[in-house]
Design a protein around this motif. Sequence first.
Motif, mmCIF file in Angstrom:
data_model
loop_
_atom_site.group_PDB
_atom_site.id
_atom_site.type_symbol
_atom_site.label_atom_id
_atom_site.label_comp_id
_atom_site.label_asym_id
_atom_site.label_seq_id
_atom_site.Cartn_x
_atom_site.Cartn_y
_atom_site.Cartn_z
ATOM 1 N N ASP A 131 1.189 -1.323 0.183
ATOM 2 C CA ASP A 131 -0.152 0.356 0.068
ATOM 3 C C ASP A 131 1.083 1.296 0.031
ATOM 4 O O ASP A 131 0.109 2.614 -0.424
ATOM 5 N N LEU A 132 1.732 1.241 0.730
ATOM 6 C CA LEU A 132 2.876 2.999 0.679
ATOM 7 C C LEU A 132 4.113 2.576 -0.465
ATOM 8 O O LEU A 132 4.706 3.221 -1.311
ATOM 9 N N TYR A 133 5.316 1.266 0.091
ATOM 10 C CA TYR A 133 6.232 1.803 -1.072
ATOM 11 C C TYR A 133 5.797 1.108 -2.272
ATOM 12 O O TYR A 133 6.408 1.646 -2.979
ATOM 13 N N ASN A 134 5.550 0.016 -2.251
ATOM 14 C CA ASN A 134 5.283 -0.228 -4.101
ATOM 15 C C ASN A 134 5.158 0.246 -5.050
ATOM 16 O O ASN A 134 5.447 0.678 -6.019
ATOM 17 N N PRO A 135 3.603 1.529 -4.769
ATOM 18 C CA PRO A 135 2.930 2.380 -5.237
ATOM 19 C C PRO A 135 4.506 3.401 -5.375
ATOM 20 O O PRO A 135 4.201 4.340 -6.715
ATOM 21 N N LEU A 136 4.535 3.612 -4.446
ATOM 22 C CA LEU A 136 5.578 5.022 -4.166
ATOM 23 C C LEU A 136 6.926 4.539 -5.498
ATOM 24 O O LEU A 136 7.332 5.230 -6.406
ATOM 25 N N ILE A 137 7.419 3.244 -5.414
ATOM 26 C CA ILE A 137 8.399 2.976 -6.221
ATOM 27 C C ILE A 137 8.782 3.109 -7.530
ATOM 28 O O ILE A 137 9.093 3.676 -8.387
ATOM 29 N N LEU A 138 6.922 2.856 -7.975
ATOM 30 C CA LEU A 138 6.813 2.542 -9.824
ATOM 31 C C LEU A 138 6.222 4.011 -10.282
ATOM 32 O O LEU A 138 6.439 4.498 -10.801
ATOM 33 N N LYS A 139 5.706 5.009 -9.328
ATOM 34 C CA LYS A 139 5.678 6.380 -9.850
ATOM 35 C C LYS A 139 6.961 6.662 -9.528
ATOM 36 O O LYS A 139 6.647 7.728 -10.942
ATOM 37 N N MET A 140 8.103 6.497 -8.847
ATOM 38 C CA MET A 140 8.823 7.203 -9.123
ATOM 39 C C MET A 140 10.088 6.328 -10.432
ATOM 40 O O MET A 140 10.185 7.574 -11.360
ATOM 41 N N ARG A 141 9.826 5.119 -11.239
ATOM 42 C CA ARG A 141 10.065 4.644 -11.671
ATOM 43 C C ARG A 141 9.776 4.578 -13.261
ATOM 44 O O ARG A 141 10.231 4.794 -14.398
ATOM 45 N N ASN A 142 8.176 5.279 -12.784
ATOM 46 C CA ASN A 142 7.503 5.313 -14.338
ATOM 47 C C ASN A 142 7.523 7.040 -14.228
ATOM 48 O O ASN A 142 6.901 7.524 -16.114
ATOM 49 N N SER A 143 7.679 7.954 -13.909
ATOM 50 C CA SER A 143 7.550 9.099 -14.486
ATOM 51 C C SER A 143 8.529 9.232 -15.077
ATOM 52 O O SER A 143 9.902 8.889 -15.733
ATOM 53 N N LYS A 144 7.919 10.965 -15.766
ATOM 54 C CA LYS A 144 9.146 10.823 -17.742
ATOM 55 C C LYS A 144 10.155 11.819 -16.922
ATOM 56 O O LYS A 144 11.110 12.526 -17.887
ATOM 57 N N LYS A 145 9.944 12.017 -16.264
ATOM 58 C CA LYS A 145 11.090 13.609 -15.463
ATOM 59 C C LYS A 145 12.348 12.475 -14.666
ATOM 60 O O LYS A 145 12.356 11.804 -13.264
ATOM 61 N N PRO A 146 13.710 12.805 -15.309
ATOM 62 C CA PRO A 146 14.842 12.629 -13.945
ATOM 63 C C PRO A 146 14.390 12.561 -13.063
ATOM 64 O O PRO A 146 14.632 14.000 -13.047
ATOM 65 N N ILE A 147 14.858 11.867 -11.983
ATOM 66 C CA ILE A 147 15.030 12.016 -10.703
ATOM 67 C C ILE A 147 16.625 11.868 -10.574
ATOM 68 O O ILE A 147 17.251 10.755 -10.401
ATOM 69 N N ILE A 148 16.422 13.096 -9.747
ATOM 70 C CA ILE A 148 18.819 13.270 -8.925
ATOM 71 C C ILE A 148 18.286 12.603 -7.351
ATOM 72 O O ILE A 148 17.215 13.934 -6.737
ATOM 73 N N CYS A 149 19.120 11.339 -7.212
ATOM 74 C CA CYS A 149 19.252 12.141 -5.616
ATOM 75 C C CYS A 149 20.419 12.747 -5.075
ATOM 76 O O CYS A 149 21.348 12.117 -5.619
ATOM 77 N N LYS A 150 20.050 13.834 -4.604
ATOM 78 C CA LYS A 150 21.574 14.399 -3.888
ATOM 79 C C LYS A 150 21.847 13.400 -2.349
ATOM 80 O O LYS A 150 20.979 14.033 -1.670
ATOM 81 N N LEU A 151 22.272 12.945 -2.419
ATOM 82 C CA LEU A 151 23.087 11.635 -1.283
ATOM 83 C C LEU A 151 23.756 11.924 -0.046
ATOM 84 O O LEU A 151 24.695 12.420 -0.722
#
Length: 259
Positions: free
Chosen positions: A85-105
């Motif tokens: 309910d929480l993790y899987n939908p979020l991870i899929l939204k991130m991977r399916n996003s057409k916008k590049p996601i940059i992690c500032k670690l």
Amino acid sequence: MELRHLQYHHKGTCVELVLDRPDVFNALNKKLLLELSWAFDEVKKDDGIRSVVLTGQGKAFCSGQDLKSVGGDLENIPFREIIEDLYNPLILKMRNSKKPIICKLNGVAAGAGCSLALATDIIIANKEAYLAEIFAHIGLIMDAGSNYFLLERLGYPLAFELATTGRKVYADEAEKLGLINKSVEAMNLDDVVLQFVEIYANSSASSVGLIKEMLNNAQEMNLKEVLSMEADFQERAGKSSDFKEGVMAFLEKRKPKFK
């Protein structure tokens, strides 16, 4: 949505998302996960956003799941419910996003926090930051996509090692292994991330989105299927206004102005 544990900063063509629970090293609870999911929905709606930067407030990126938030009854923690309910939908939204996601670690990424970092497209880390798959240390297994992402980036031998030992992989080693993109001095972290933000601000958003989609799809395909997909996607790209602008800019010997 009222944001309590997440900062949402719209900066020109970029949105910076800041995990904001520094007192617990930005550990993930239900509220923060829902806020992150909402944030990526907002990003999806706005065509003016070209990239997302994900980072943590304070000294840590994310220390993983907040174990105190799931209750004290260890025998009845709803693991499946939390993951599905929480993790899987979020991870899929991130991977399916057409916008590049940059992690500032900016610091430690442990457990589910490591999974969250690996779900991004580009990871820029300061040299003092590290990733650690600490699940086995408390008798659990990796979740939130780490089984997929570690294999994708490292292959089986190293993925198995990191998954079962939980050892800390500092930024310099992580870069050499291909786990992250760049290891930089802490004082340079913001500047290097900004370089990528500016690249995507001036890139063809349609091309970047298609490339991300193709690379995600290609991992589950054989060569023949990939070649067929490339033909389909190239046809889509060739019908875009960005392609016409890119060709005209090339012929006129100027920088393209993608819309």
